[in-house]
Design a protein around this motif. Sequence first.
Motif, PDB file in Angstrom:
ATOM      1  N   ARG A 184       0.734  -1.201   0.013  1.00  0.00           N
ATOM      2  CA  ARG A 184       0.006   0.079   0.014  1.00  0.00           C
ATOM      3  C   ARG A 184       0.830   1.281   0.025  1.00  0.00           C
ATOM      4  O   ARG A 184       0.455   2.289  -0.229  1.00  0.00           O
ATOM      5  N   ASN A 185       1.893   1.112   0.303  1.00  0.00           N
ATOM      6  CA  ASN A 185       2.846   2.276   0.143  1.00  0.00           C
ATOM      7  C   ASN A 185       4.437   1.711  -0.091  1.00  0.00           C
ATOM      8  O   ASN A 185       4.602   0.369  -0.157  1.00  0.00           O
ATOM      9  N   HIS A 186       5.143   2.635  -0.877  1.00  0.00           N
ATOM     10  CA  HIS A 186       6.459   1.985  -1.376  1.00  0.00           C
ATOM     11  C   HIS A 186       6.224   0.808  -2.173  1.00  0.00           C
ATOM     12  O   HIS A 186       6.858  -0.226  -2.467  1.00  0.00           O
ATOM     13  N   ALA A 187       5.176   0.836  -3.312  1.00  0.00           N
ATOM     14  CA  ALA A 187       4.678  -0.025  -4.150  1.00  0.00           C
ATOM     15  C   ALA A 187       5.791  -0.576  -5.083  1.00  0.00           C
ATOM     16  O   ALA A 187       5.894  -1.706  -5.525  1.00  0.00           O
ATOM     17  N   LYS A 188       6.404   0.420  -5.579  1.00  0.00           N
ATOM     18  CA  LYS A 188       7.389   0.240  -6.822  1.00  0.00           C
ATOM     19  C   LYS A 188       8.544  -0.076  -6.197  1.00  0.00           C
ATOM     20  O   LYS A 188       9.095   0.714  -5.677  1.00  0.00           O
ATOM     21  N   GLY A 189       9.101  -1.275  -6.507  1.00  0.00           N
ATOM     22  CA  GLY A 189      10.403  -1.513  -5.952  1.00  0.00           C
ATOM     23  C   GLY A 189      11.153  -2.642  -6.696  1.00  0.00           C
ATOM     24  O   GLY A 189      10.665  -3.203  -7.622  1.00  0.00           O
ATOM     25  N   VAL A 190      12.181  -3.224  -6.018  1.00  0.00           N
ATOM     26  CA  VAL A 190      13.219  -4.125  -6.628  1.00  0.00           C
ATOM     27  C   VAL A 190      13.853  -4.890  -5.338  1.00  0.00           C
ATOM     28  O   VAL A 190      14.249  -4.286  -4.387  1.00  0.00           O
ATOM     29  N   CYS A 191      14.147  -6.095  -5.720  1.00  0.00           N
ATOM     30  CA  CYS A 191      14.908  -7.144  -4.598  1.00  0.00           C
ATOM     31  C   CYS A 191      16.280  -6.835  -4.883  1.00  0.00           C
ATOM     32  O   CYS A 191      16.755  -6.601  -5.917  1.00  0.00           O
ATOM     33  N   VAL A 192      16.972  -7.056  -3.673  1.00  0.00           N
ATOM     34  CA  VAL A 192      18.392  -7.156  -3.769  1.00  0.00           C
ATOM     35  C   VAL A 192      18.887  -8.067  -2.750  1.00  0.00           C
ATOM     36  O   VAL A 192      18.241  -8.286  -1.692  1.00  0.00           O
ATOM     37  N   THR A 193      20.131  -8.933  -3.040  1.00  0.00           N
ATOM     38  CA  THR A 193      20.495  -9.494  -2.100  1.00  0.00           C
ATOM     39  C   THR A 193      22.196  -9.359  -1.642  1.00  0.00           C
ATOM     40  O   THR A 193      22.903  -8.666  -2.551  1.00  0.00           O
ATOM     41  N   GLY A 194      22.336  -9.858  -0.850  1.00  0.00           N
ATOM     42  CA  GLY A 194      24.094  -9.696  -0.293  1.00  0.00           C
ATOM     43  C   GLY A 194      24.253 -10.124   1.177  1.00  0.00           C
ATOM     44  O   GLY A 194      23.656 -11.052   1.498  1.00  0.00           O
ATOM     45  N   VAL A 247      18.573  -9.625   2.747  1.00  0.00           N
ATOM     46  CA  VAL A 247      17.611  -9.946   1.617  1.00  0.00           C
ATOM     47  C   VAL A 247      17.102  -8.388   1.590  1.00  0.00           C
ATOM     48  O   VAL A 247      16.293  -7.834   2.791  1.00  0.00           O
ATOM     49  N   GLY A 248      16.792  -7.523   0.692  1.00  0.00           N
ATOM     50  CA  GLY A 248      16.717  -6.055   0.830  1.00  0.00           C
ATOM     51  C   GLY A 248      15.622  -5.658  -0.377  1.00  0.00           C
ATOM     52  O   GLY A 248      15.410  -6.520  -1.242  1.00  0.00           O
ATOM     53  N   ARG A 249      15.317  -4.339  -0.077  1.00  0.00           N
ATOM     54  CA  ARG A 249      14.425  -3.811  -1.164  1.00  0.00           C
ATOM     55  C   ARG A 249      14.767  -2.501  -1.296  1.00  0.00           C
ATOM     56  O   ARG A 249      14.845  -1.727  -0.287  1.00  0.00           O
ATOM     57  N   PHE A 250      14.842  -2.021  -2.394  1.00  0.00           N
ATOM     58  CA  PHE A 250      14.963  -0.739  -2.776  1.00  0.00           C
ATOM     59  C   PHE A 250      13.360  -0.137  -3.253  1.00  0.00           C
ATOM     60  O   PHE A 250      13.031  -1.015  -4.023  1.00  0.00           O
ATOM     61  N   ALA A 251      12.965   0.948  -2.926  1.00  0.00           N
ATOM     62  CA  ALA A 251      11.725   1.201  -3.399  1.00  0.00           C
ATOM     63  C   ALA A 251      11.519   2.750  -3.418  1.00  0.00           C
ATOM     64  O   ALA A 251      12.291   3.826  -2.924  1.00  0.00           O
ATOM     65  N   VAL A 252      10.420   3.243  -4.550  1.00  0.00           N
ATOM     66  CA  VAL A 252       9.970   4.415  -4.657  1.00  0.00           C
ATOM     67  C   VAL A 252       9.094   4.812  -3.581  1.00  0.00           C
ATOM     68  O   VAL A 252       7.950   4.079  -3.793  1.00  0.00           O
ATOM     69  N   PRO A 253       8.913   5.668  -2.702  1.00  0.00           N
ATOM     70  CA  PRO A 253       7.766   5.784  -1.671  1.00  0.00           C
ATOM     71  C   PRO A 253       6.583   6.389  -2.174  1.00  0.00           C
ATOM     72  O   PRO A 253       6.390   7.698  -2.066  1.00  0.00           O
ATOM     73  N   ALA A 254       5.847   5.451  -2.955  1.00  0.00           N
ATOM     74  CA  ALA A 254       4.394   6.134  -3.219  1.00  0.00           C
ATOM     75  C   ALA A 254       3.829   4.781  -3.349  1.00  0.00           C
ATOM     76  O   ALA A 254       4.016   3.739  -3.475  1.00  0.00           O
ATOM     77  N   THR A 268      14.097  22.013  -1.612  1.00  0.00           N
ATOM     78  CA  THR A 268      15.087  21.857  -2.345  1.00  0.00           C
ATOM     79  C   THR A 268      15.642  20.666  -2.822  1.00  0.00           C
ATOM     80  O   THR A 268      16.541  20.447  -3.606  1.00  0.00           O
ATOM     81  N   ALA A 269      14.941  19.491  -2.179  1.00  0.00           N
ATOM     82  CA  ALA A 269      15.411  18.140  -2.536  1.00  0.00           C
ATOM     83  C   ALA A 269      15.131  17.838  -4.035  1.00  0.00           C
ATOM     84  O   ALA A 269      13.960  18.058  -4.467  1.00  0.00           O
ATOM     85  N   LYS A 270      15.812  16.844  -4.546  1.00  0.00           N
ATOM     86  CA  LYS A 270      15.414  16.479  -6.032  1.00  0.00           C
ATOM     87  C   LYS A 270      15.655  15.140  -5.885  1.00  0.00           C
ATOM     88  O   LYS A 270      16.521  14.393  -5.327  1.00  0.00           O
ATOM     89  N   PRO A 271      14.835  14.285  -6.891  1.00  0.00           N
ATOM     90  CA  PRO A 271      15.002  12.869  -7.094  1.00  0.00           C
ATOM     91  C   PRO A 271      16.435  12.441  -7.701  1.00  0.00           C
ATOM     92  O   PRO A 271      17.002  12.969  -8.392  1.00  0.00           O
ATOM     93  N   SER A 272      17.003  11.652  -6.791  1.00  0.00           N
ATOM     94  CA  SER A 272      18.436  11.014  -7.230  1.00  0.00           C
ATOM     95  C   SER A 272      17.939  10.232  -8.720  1.00  0.00           C
ATOM     96  O   SER A 272      17.254   9.551  -8.839  1.00  0.00           O
ATOM     97  N   ALA A 273      19.153   9.989  -9.275  1.00  0.00           N
ATOM     98  CA  ALA A 273      19.255   9.182 -10.418  1.00  0.00           C
ATOM     99  C   ALA A 273      19.772   7.803 -10.082  1.00  0.00           C
ATOM    100  O   ALA A 273      19.723   7.001 -11.113  1.00  0.00           O
ATOM    101  N   SER A 274      19.994   7.534  -8.839  1.00  0.00           N
ATOM    102  CA  SER A 274      20.384   6.130  -8.475  1.00  0.00           C
ATOM    103  C   SER A 274      19.928   5.827  -7.059  1.00  0.00           C
ATOM    104  O   SER A 274      20.270   6.586  -6.180  1.00  0.00           O
ATOM    105  N   SER A 277       8.721  10.782  -9.061  1.00  0.00           N
ATOM    106  CA  SER A 277       7.649  11.410  -8.545  1.00  0.00           C
ATOM    107  C   SER A 277       7.701  11.931  -7.148  1.00  0.00           C
ATOM    108  O   SER A 277       7.009  12.586  -6.609  1.00  0.00           O
ATOM    109  N   VAL A 278       8.631  11.570  -6.626  1.00  0.00           N
ATOM    110  CA  VAL A 278       8.670  11.859  -5.186  1.00  0.00           C
ATOM    111  C   VAL A 278      10.249  12.151  -5.122  1.00  0.00           C
ATOM    112  O   VAL A 278      11.238  11.507  -5.539  1.00  0.00           O
ATOM    113  N   PRO A 279      11.033  12.938  -3.971  1.00  0.00           N
ATOM    114  CA  PRO A 279      12.153  13.405  -3.996  1.00  0.00           C
ATOM    115  C   PRO A 279      13.197  12.530  -3.209  1.00  0.00           C
ATOM    116  O   PRO A 279      14.243  12.783  -2.780  1.00  0.00           O
TER     117      PRO A 279
END
Length: 370
Positions: free
Chosen positions: A72-82, A107-114, A199-205, A123-125
């Motif tokens: 319901r939040n942070h819906a758009k993401g990707v899995c990572v492992t290490g 086991v981790g997850r990166f996401a866009v908080p939306a 002044t926050a801007k969405p990062s490229a990575s 869409s978010v910074p």
Amino acid sequence: MNDPLVPTPSGKPARLTGPALIGRFAVIGAVVAVTVVAFCYVGGWLAPQRLTPARLINQLQANAGVFPGYRRNHAKGVCVTGYFLSSGQAQTYSDAQVFAPGRTPVVGRFAVPAGDPYASDSSVPFRSMALRFALANGQQWRTGMNSMPVFPVTTPQAFYDLLKAQQPDPATGKPDGAKVGAFFASHPEAAAFLGWVKTAKPSASFATEGYLSLNAFVFVDANGVRHPVRWRMQPESTDAAGDAATPSGTDYLDADLTRRLAQGPLRWHLLVTLANPGDPTNDATKAWPSDRRDIDAGTLVLESTQPQESGPCRDINYDPLVLPAGIEASDDPLLPARSAAYATSYLRRTSEEAHLPGTAAALPKPETKL
């Protein structure tokens, strides 16, 4: 029906009859009634205006829409492992096994908080990082962090009110600026967050971001001494010249992460900040002074990425209160609210899997369970 038997001082059972029997059932009935009332109250059924996890998740859905099978939040993401390679430096302050020298799988997850899984990466910074450390003793440590320095509000109710103020107007499809402005005018504690976000801007990575716990926690050492802390993940990667600008398009973060990992593992240092006496542990809107002592507890090493549709992070609820011995929650009221809301979101998205078009309940479809 036989009368109930009760023990007597002689050890022989006696039968309850008349007033004694009625009294016994009255006590049992009272206990059951109190339990039911308490359960209904906790569920919010006897207090419609009381904030519950369901109401909080309902408001997230009202703002972003409902996307069955997704968080319901942070819906758009990707899995990572290490893995996490401990430096041993945090052992003085916490006897959690994760801080003993050696490796702990992650086991981790990166996401866009939306709440929209199809939202643009710009869409978010800010970005989020969630991690599950699987300790050798069978315990787990789960943490969710964000790439912003402070949280906008201090309490679950204020967060709900903020979401309510940001609910899109049906006529325009956008939040009502007057309602949002009125909310922030009545919540001066949000000033630090507003100052940052202007002044926050969405990062490229994902790889070049630092991620902060925001909430305080408590490390407990081998002698039982408690140490209030916050932590953050500090990246080793930096933007090369010319790469700092946000790329065009909507889905550049996954591609960037895949490209970087193809060249080798990505690393972050887990920096644990120790509070001084008087530093607030129950207010995520306030950053601690920059002169507080930091401990480099070890290095997070991420080696691979997988789509969240079928990756190992798909079924993990990154509940911040899943903590190993040696780490405890602080008095921050946002922590139990996060834990309860995450559970509600998890139950909804996993139960929706069987109801998606073309999906059989007996044959789970991994790509729909995010």
